[in-house]
Design a protein around this motif. Structure first.
Motif: not given
Length: 108
Positions: A26-39
């Motif tokens: 489970d995750s929230y919007g900003y964390e998902i946003y950051k993970k996409i940039i990171e990945k």
């Protein structure tokens, strides 16, 4: 930093990308946003509006559910969780992508 990928190439895959991240938990919007940039190693940045319309679409389709986190987690954040339908959609889209990639590799 290198070139960024064309958003046109990724547009149809936004929901699958989001589901792929939720597959990890489970995750929230900003964390998902950051993970996409990171990945993507900085080569792809999903616009916030695109991300939130993906959440809405996935929730309407029953692929994700959302809930509010507790105050102790640093403010009330809306968390998203993948459902069994989301898992099925992710696998199907992932298989479709693998097939498409093979065909395009042959054609190019």
């Amino acid at each position: 930093m290198g070139a960024k990928i064309s958003s046109d190439l990724i547009r149809g895959h936004t929901d699958t990308i989001v589901l792929g991240i939720l597959k990890e938990g489970d995750s929230y919007g900003y964390e998902i946003y950051k993970k996409i940039i990171e990945k993507s190693e900085g080569q792809y940045e999903l616009k916030e509006a695109t991300l939130y319309s993906s959440f809405r679409r996935l929730e309407q389709e029953g692929c994700v559910t959302s809930y509010w986190g507790s105050e102790t987690q640093g403010g009330r954040r809306k968390y998203y969780s993948m459902t069994a339908s989301g898992e099925t959609l992710y696998k199907r889209n992932r298989d479709d992508w693998e097939f498409t990639k093979e065909v395009i590799d042959k054609l190019l």
